[in-house]
Write a protein that holds these residues in place. Structure first.
Motif, PDB file in Angstrom:
ATOM      1  N   THR A 109       8.937 -15.597 -27.777  1.00  0.00           N
ATOM      2  CA  THR A 109       9.548 -15.833 -29.056  1.00  0.00           C
ATOM      3  C   THR A 109      11.532 -15.781 -28.181  1.00  0.00           C
ATOM      4  O   THR A 109      12.525 -16.115 -28.575  1.00  0.00           O
ATOM      5  CB  THR A 109       9.546 -15.422 -30.310  1.00  0.00           C
ATOM      6  N   GLU A 110      11.114 -14.263 -27.943  1.00  0.00           N
ATOM      7  CA  GLU A 110      12.510 -13.988 -26.976  1.00  0.00           C
ATOM      8  C   GLU A 110      13.117 -14.387 -25.856  1.00  0.00           C
ATOM      9  O   GLU A 110      14.111 -14.826 -26.011  1.00  0.00           O
ATOM     10  CB  GLU A 110      12.347 -12.272 -26.597  1.00  0.00           C
ATOM     11  N   LEU A 112      13.076 -18.341 -25.824  1.00  0.00           N
ATOM     12  CA  LEU A 112      13.037 -18.881 -26.812  1.00  0.00           C
ATOM     13  C   LEU A 112      14.458 -18.530 -27.196  1.00  0.00           C
ATOM     14  O   LEU A 112      15.263 -19.712 -27.109  1.00  0.00           O
ATOM     15  CB  LEU A 112      12.191 -19.670 -28.358  1.00  0.00           C
ATOM     16  N   LEU A 113      14.816 -17.215 -27.739  1.00  0.00           N
ATOM     17  CA  LEU A 113      16.073 -17.066 -28.428  1.00  0.00           C
ATOM     18  C   LEU A 113      16.617 -17.115 -27.065  1.00  0.00           C
ATOM     19  O   LEU A 113      18.098 -17.320 -27.297  1.00  0.00           O
ATOM     20  CB  LEU A 113      15.628 -15.751 -29.342  1.00  0.00           C
ATOM     21  N   ASN A 114      16.149 -16.682 -25.463  1.00  0.00           N
ATOM     22  CA  ASN A 114      17.192 -16.152 -25.089  1.00  0.00           C
ATOM     23  C   ASN A 114      17.558 -17.514 -23.983  1.00  0.00           C
ATOM     24  O   ASN A 114      18.194 -17.299 -23.468  1.00  0.00           O
ATOM     25  CB  ASN A 114      16.823 -15.591 -23.790  1.00  0.00           C
ATOM     26  N   LYS A 115      16.751 -19.230 -24.391  1.00  0.00           N
ATOM     27  CA  LYS A 115      17.302 -19.999 -23.964  1.00  0.00           C
ATOM     28  C   LYS A 115      16.621 -20.201 -22.482  1.00  0.00           C
ATOM     29  O   LYS A 115      16.469 -20.818 -22.006  1.00  0.00           O
ATOM     30  CB  LYS A 115      18.478 -20.381 -24.136  1.00  0.00           C
ATOM     31  N   PHE A 144       8.943 -16.884 -37.451  1.00  0.00           N
ATOM     32  CA  PHE A 144       9.793 -17.189 -37.204  1.00  0.00           C
ATOM     33  C   PHE A 144      11.572 -17.421 -38.184  1.00  0.00           C
ATOM     34  O   PHE A 144      12.344 -17.751 -37.432  1.00  0.00           O
ATOM     35  CB  PHE A 144       9.493 -19.222 -36.804  1.00  0.00           C
ATOM     36  N   LYS A 147      13.064 -14.316 -37.185  1.00  0.00           N
ATOM     37  CA  LYS A 147      13.296 -14.561 -36.354  1.00  0.00           C
ATOM     38  C   LYS A 147      15.208 -15.659 -36.184  1.00  0.00           C
ATOM     39  O   LYS A 147      15.809 -14.949 -35.686  1.00  0.00           O
ATOM     40  CB  LYS A 147      12.870 -15.456 -34.720  1.00  0.00           C
ATOM     41  N   ALA A 148      14.452 -16.108 -36.755  1.00  0.00           N
ATOM     42  CA  ALA A 148      16.189 -17.108 -37.225  1.00  0.00           C
ATOM     43  C   ALA A 148      17.089 -16.949 -37.968  1.00  0.00           C
ATOM     44  O   ALA A 148      18.090 -16.781 -38.498  1.00  0.00           O
ATOM     45  CB  ALA A 148      15.853 -18.422 -37.656  1.00  0.00           C
ATOM     46  N   PHE A 293      15.649 -23.313 -33.446  1.00  0.00           N
ATOM     47  CA  PHE A 293      15.079 -23.605 -32.516  1.00  0.00           C
ATOM     48  C   PHE A 293      14.062 -24.460 -32.998  1.00  0.00           C
ATOM     49  O   PHE A 293      13.489 -24.850 -33.744  1.00  0.00           O
ATOM     50  CB  PHE A 293      14.200 -22.276 -31.581  1.00  0.00           C
ATOM     51  N   ARG A 295       9.966 -25.202 -32.566  1.00  0.00           N
ATOM     52  CA  ARG A 295       9.065 -24.786 -32.323  1.00  0.00           C
ATOM     53  C   ARG A 295       7.371 -25.808 -33.029  1.00  0.00           C
ATOM     54  O   ARG A 295       7.371 -26.065 -33.771  1.00  0.00           O
ATOM     55  CB  ARG A 295       8.245 -23.308 -33.131  1.00  0.00           C
TER      56      ARG A 295
END
Length: 361
Positions: A109-110, A112-115, A144, A147-148, A293, A295
């Motif tokens: 997930t980290e 994903l958030l950092n692209k 999620f 996180k979002a 994002f 998922r």
């Protein structure tokens, strides 16, 4: 990063390694040409996966990396979260397998958030066990959402059937407290946006199910349809959204009925997922819709009863991978079209003349 300029990087969290997670991951990636279509990035353990690939007699080679941003196209990349041996006990959740599931999900997930990856596909977890070790959510969806910083919709998708649920993992006794006019309107609007942006449906039609047997039977078996659900549908329809219902859930999932709609909003978990998993079990995918994002996950659980027996079917996990890729491409194309549509026309520097117009001779 546009999907036109690179192979999409698919992050994969491994779930509980004493379940079928690593098996279905390995089987989904067994074709040697798979990296022609996307770049896999697994968040796990080299030693763990080497052991499991030998159990399942699969010839899979990994490119070991320390961070997702080091992933190489054309290879199956493994972010090595630990170099220690793993104690595998197929069919039994353990502290080690549970903590690895949490670590894998957090690391993926980290990224994903950092692209550092473009999409995330999650293998099945044991929610009860994870909560014992500090995981604060009764499933992936709530995790999620946190996180979002945004509410999501649990959206079960297949080629022929798409079902969302108004309430997620809550006790049946508490469902009625979460069925509100405002929530239904927000969820239907989110479904419409998702179908347009992520599935290329130009004018989505949404069927809304009732809460009570026979959709309340005119108020005889409950009044939520009359007081909450029908007014929400009417408001949506008045706003130009094609929402219909409420339909009795017991008779709705017949081909001639559900196939007339692009998606269905069920009122609670089992009302929507029981028929979905019956109709579309092998190819079904769980998509967490409405977030910035992407998922996805298979539509089944850890399956401890068949873990380690080399009989797990990877179809749903493979579908989850390619659904995530398709959504990424669709969303990319939608945003590009929107950007062109919203771009102002060039005007003449001195006179404000629209340069698309013919000039006088």
């Amino acid at each position: 990063m546009s999907s036109k300029h690179h192979k999409i990087r698919v992050g994969i969290s491994i779930g509980d390694f004493n379940g079928i997670g690593p098996e279905i991951i390995l089987k989904s990636l067994k074709d040697k040409s798979i990296t022609d279509f996307f770049t896999p990035v697994i968040f796990g353990s080299g030693k763990l996966f080497t052991y499991q690939k030998n159990v399942f007699k699969l010839q899979t080679n990994f490119n070991y990396i320390n961070e997702a941003k080091e992933a190489q196209a054309g290879k199956i990349n493994m972010v090595n979260l630990t170099k220690e041996n793993s104690n595998i006990e197929f069919g039994v959740p353990t502290e080690e397998s549970t903590k690895m599931a949490i670590d894998s999900l957090n690391a993926a997930t980290e990224a994903l958030l950092n692209k550092d990856i473009d999409v995330l596909v999650t293998a099945p977890i044991n929610k009860d066990e994870m909560m014992k070790y500090g995981f604060a959510h009764a499933g992936h969806t709530g995790y999620f959402e946190e996180k979002a910083g945004k509410k999501a919709v649990m959206f079960m998708v297949s080629e022929g059937l798409k079902v969302a649920v108004s309430t997620h993992h809550i006790p049946v006794s508490d469902i009625v407290n979460h069925i509100t006019k405002d929530n239904i309107k927000k969820q239907v609007k989110q479904l419409v946006a998702t179908l347009k942006e992520d599935f290329c449906v130009e004018k989505p039609k949404i069927a809304v199910l009732g809460l009570n047997p026979h959709a309340g039977d005119g108020g005889v078996i409950g009044k939520e349809e009359i007081e909450i659900i029908q007014p929400a549908i009417q408001d949506l329809f008045d706003e130009g959204i094609m929402a219909f219902g409420p339909y009795p859930a017991d008779s709705f999932f017949q081909p001639e009925k559900y196939k007339a709609f692009d998606a269905v909003l069920a009122m609670y978990h089992d009302q929507g997922l029981a028929p979905f998993k019956t109709i579309a079990y092998e190819e079904g995918v769980n998509y967490t819709a409405g977030l910035p994002f992407i998922r996805t996950s298979p539509d089944h659980g850890v399956a401890y009863d068949i873990a380690g027996k080399n009989i797990a079917d990877e179809t749903s996990f493979s579908e989850a991978i390619f659904t995530a890729i398709d959504i990424f491409k669709s969303r990319d194309e939608y945003q590009e079209l929107r950007a062109h549509r919203l771009r102002p026309k060039a005007t003449h520097a001195n006179h404000g003349v629209d340069e698309d117009l013919p000039k006088e001779s």
